[in-house]
Enzyme design. Sequence first.
Site, short mmCIF file in Angstrom:
data_model
loop_
_atom_site.label_atom_id
_atom_site.label_comp_id
_atom_site.label_asym_id
_atom_site.label_seq_id
_atom_site.Cartn_x
_atom_site.Cartn_y
_atom_site.Cartn_z
N LEU A 10 0.84 -1.20 0.00
CA LEU A 10 0.00 0.00 0.00
C LEU A 10 0.88 1.25 0.00
O LEU A 10 1.73 1.43 0.87
CB LEU A 10 -0.91 0.03 1.22
CG LEU A 10 -1.79 -1.21 1.46
CD1 LEU A 10 -2.84 -0.92 2.53
CD2 LEU A 10 -2.47 -1.67 0.17
N ARG A 17 3.29 14.84 5.75
CA ARG A 17 4.24 15.29 6.78
C ARG A 17 5.70 15.28 6.31
O ARG A 17 6.56 15.84 6.97
CB ARG A 17 4.09 14.43 8.04
CG ARG A 17 2.95 14.91 8.92
CD ARG A 17 2.82 14.06 10.16
NE ARG A 17 2.24 12.75 9.84
CZ ARG A 17 2.27 11.71 10.67
NH1 ARG A 17 2.90 11.80 11.83
NH2 ARG A 17 1.70 10.57 10.34
N THR A 79 -7.31 2.15 4.36
CA THR A 79 -6.50 0.98 4.00
C THR A 79 -7.36 -0.16 3.44
O THR A 79 -6.90 -0.92 2.59
CB THR A 79 -5.69 0.49 5.21
OG1 THR A 79 -6.57 0.39 6.35
CG2 THR A 79 -4.56 1.44 5.56
N ASP A 103 5.85 2.52 3.22
CA ASP A 103 6.66 3.44 4.03
C ASP A 103 7.24 2.74 5.26
O ASP A 103 7.58 3.39 6.24
CB ASP A 103 5.82 4.64 4.45
CG ASP A 103 4.63 4.26 5.32
OD1 ASP A 103 4.45 3.07 5.60
OD2 ASP A 103 3.88 5.17 5.70
N GLU A 155 -8.85 1.15 16.13
CA GLU A 155 -8.05 2.34 15.84
C GLU A 155 -8.09 3.26 17.06
O GLU A 155 -9.10 3.34 17.77
CB GLU A 155 -8.60 3.05 14.60
CG GLU A 155 -8.37 2.27 13.32
CD GLU A 155 -6.90 1.90 13.14
OE1 GLU A 155 -6.06 2.81 12.98
OE2 GLU A 155 -6.58 0.69 13.17
N ARG A 316 33.58 7.15 -9.54
CA ARG A 316 32.25 7.54 -10.00
C ARG A 316 31.69 6.48 -10.95
O ARG A 316 32.40 5.58 -11.38
CB ARG A 316 32.33 8.91 -10.68
CG ARG A 316 32.65 10.02 -9.66
CD ARG A 316 32.91 11.34 -10.36
NE ARG A 316 31.86 11.65 -11.30
CZ ARG A 316 32.02 12.47 -12.36
NH1 ARG A 316 33.17 13.02 -12.61
NH2 ARG A 316 31.00 12.70 -13.16
N ASN A 360 51.44 3.10 -15.70
CA ASN A 360 51.60 4.03 -14.57
C ASN A 360 51.14 5.43 -15.00
O ASN A 360 51.62 5.96 -15.99
CB ASN A 360 53.07 4.06 -14.15
CG ASN A 360 53.24 4.85 -12.86
OD1 ASN A 360 53.15 4.30 -11.77
ND2 ASN A 360 53.46 6.14 -12.99
N ARG A 423 55.57 19.82 -24.91
CA ARG A 423 55.76 20.94 -23.98
C ARG A 423 56.82 21.86 -24.56
O ARG A 423 57.57 21.47 -25.46
CB ARG A 423 56.20 20.41 -22.61
CG ARG A 423 57.54 19.73 -22.67
CD ARG A 423 57.91 19.03 -21.38
NE ARG A 423 59.29 18.56 -21.47
CZ ARG A 423 59.79 17.58 -20.74
NH1 ARG A 423 59.03 16.94 -19.87
NH2 ARG A 423 61.04 17.24 -20.84
C1 UD1 Z 1 -2.71 2.18 10.02
C2 UD1 Z 1 -3.58 1.16 10.75
C3 UD1 Z 1 -3.21 1.15 12.24
C4 UD1 Z 1 -1.73 0.89 12.43
C5 UD1 Z 1 -0.92 1.87 11.61
C6 UD1 Z 1 0.53 1.46 11.64
C7 UD1 Z 1 -5.70 1.07 9.57
C8 UD1 Z 1 -7.12 1.48 9.57
N1 UD1 Z 1 -4.96 1.50 10.57
O1 UD1 Z 1 -3.07 3.46 10.50
O2 UD1 Z 1 -3.96 0.18 12.92
O3 UD1 Z 1 -1.40 0.98 13.80
O4 UD1 Z 1 -1.33 1.90 10.24
O5 UD1 Z 1 1.31 2.45 11.02
O6 UD1 Z 1 -5.27 0.35 8.70
N2 UD1 Z 1 -2.96 3.91 2.35
C9 UD1 Z 1 -3.44 3.79 1.08
N3 UD1 Z 1 -4.70 4.26 0.81
C10 UD1 Z 1 -5.47 4.82 1.75
C11 UD1 Z 1 -4.98 4.94 3.06
C12 UD1 Z 1 -3.71 4.46 3.32
O7 UD1 Z 1 -2.76 3.29 0.19
O8 UD1 Z 1 -6.59 5.19 1.43
C13 UD1 Z 1 -1.62 3.42 2.65
C14 UD1 Z 1 -0.66 4.52 3.04
O9 UD1 Z 1 0.06 5.00 1.92
C15 UD1 Z 1 0.26 3.81 4.02
C16 UD1 Z 1 -0.62 2.77 4.66
O10 UD1 Z 1 -1.69 2.56 3.76
O11 UD1 Z 1 1.33 3.17 3.36
C17 UD1 Z 1 -1.14 3.15 6.02
O12 UD1 Z 1 -1.94 4.28 5.94
P1 UD1 Z 1 -2.02 5.35 7.11
O13 UD1 Z 1 -2.96 6.40 6.70
O14 UD1 Z 1 -0.67 5.77 7.51
O15 UD1 Z 1 -2.68 4.50 8.27
P2 UD1 Z 1 -2.66 4.84 9.81
O16 UD1 Z 1 -3.71 5.81 10.11
O17 UD1 Z 1 -1.27 5.18 10.22
MG MG Z 2 0.58 5.86 9.21
#
Ligand code: UD1
Ligand code: MG
Length: 450
Positions: A10, A17, A79, A103, A155, A316, A360, A423
């Site tokens: 995901l 942030r 999610t 992430d 949550e 490089r 060399n 030279r």
């Molecule tokens: C989520 C979990 C939480 C957990 C936490 C850990 C849920 C409802 N909650 O919360 O229980 O403790 O992660 O970090 O799952 N993403 C999408 N599409 C969306 C929303 C999110 O692809 O619509 C992806 C984000 O890019 C990210 C991940 O899902 O990689 C988590 O999303 P985030 O919004 O950070 O979830 P949390 O609120 O942190």
């Molecule tokens: Mg998160």
Amino acid sequence: MNKPLAVLILAAGQGTRMKSALPKVLHKVANRPMIGHALAAAQALKPERVVAVIGPGMESVADSVAPVPTVVQALQRGTGDAVMAARGALNGFAGDVLVLYGDTPLTSSETLAKLLAERQRVDAAVAVIGMRPDEPGAYGRLVLGKDGTLDAIVEAKDASDEQRKITLCNSGVMAIDGKHLWSLLDAVGNSNAKHEYYLTDIVGIARSRGLACAAIEASVEEMMGVNSRAELAEAEAVMQRRLRARHMAEGVTFTAPETVFLSADTELGRDCVVGPFVVFGPEVSIGEGVEIPAFCHLAGAKVGDRAILGPFARLRPGAELAEGVHIGNFVEVKNAKLATGVKANHLAYLGDASVGEGTNIGAGTITCNYDGVDKHRTEIGKDVFVGTNSSLVAPVTVGDGAMIAAGSVITDNVPADALALGRGRQVVKEGRAGAWKAQKRAAKAAKKKR
Ligand code: UD1
Ligand code: MG
């Protein structure tokens, strides 16, 4: 027997942030995009399918994970909705579905394998990885039943005061039995604090259907997610410690490991000795027994066994050093092949060049590879002696066994075994220095008298 595996990564979230024009998952840890780390951990499990879920306009993320396919989640509705976006891509798949976040770069494939094993062991519909952060804060909480199995994930925003006291938190990594996944997801609603479709709700739904759920625990260090630049730096520090430890375990000496920076793909052979403050950029491969003293900077370079670099050497992209090459201080090599035993020990630039065996290169030698418009090559043969402070104006070739006099500017090809001088000829005027000094001193004395 392991079941067939599909992995969903995901990565549709904005990552606001990070305050960045770059999608969050493309920020790098050890010179690899964070999503690349998640992918690498996933690939190690030999999945049948991998799909990344990205947001609209995130073509750069799709390019970064290619050939892994991506699906676009049109709106970030949580999610659960993100997993739903991959429904088409997983059509007909009934094995294990592993959900990872793009992430979360520090999770090892061993821990993921443990999660899958636990899901299969207890035949759970859903198994999750829990962790115990110092501050559970906004994390979802794992609610365990009396028998220690997983009852629900709540949550933080929807949790009761009592539930918020739970220290075991949801890392986000989840293994789901593919034969239940879609029917569980279909039952997820969005009547919650964030009006989102929570993937985490599938645990409670599975339990209400009498299906088992399970949790394992892993360290926060391994499960941490990156949301800010400060957390990115933390993840980098953890990854660097790991990479150093891994290379040391495989027979590399670091004099001051905490000062050496590695890339995720750095290859170092046994018995390499790496001094303080050496930086390995991406795509560096070093043979066995290579000495890399302090303050070298390498990227995109291949180095053969027993070569000696630096201190203060810069390799490089496209630098290819064969066995036993010596590159000294303030020598820069770019897109150049140096054959066995070549020595360039001081203050030189070798760019777009090839240098034959045993040649060399004197101090201060420069390959003038750029004419202001195009780059050109310098080809130097075997056993050539290039005198100090020579400029080799490319395109130019120097044949085997040739010698170039110090201070030469070489603009024409030099045949094999020839001596080339490019030279001004030295002029010596006998007694002229003494006469000049005497004249000066006399003039000074006369001025004082007046
Ligand atoms: C989520 C979990 C939480 C957990 C936490 C850990 C849920 C409802 N909650 O919360 O229980 O403790 O992660 O970090 O799952 N993403 C999408 N599409 C969306 C929303 C999110 O692809 O619509 C992806 C984000 O890019 C990210 C991940 O899902 O990689 C988590 O999303 P985030 O919004 O950070 O979830 P949390 O609120 O942190
Ligand atoms: Mg998160």
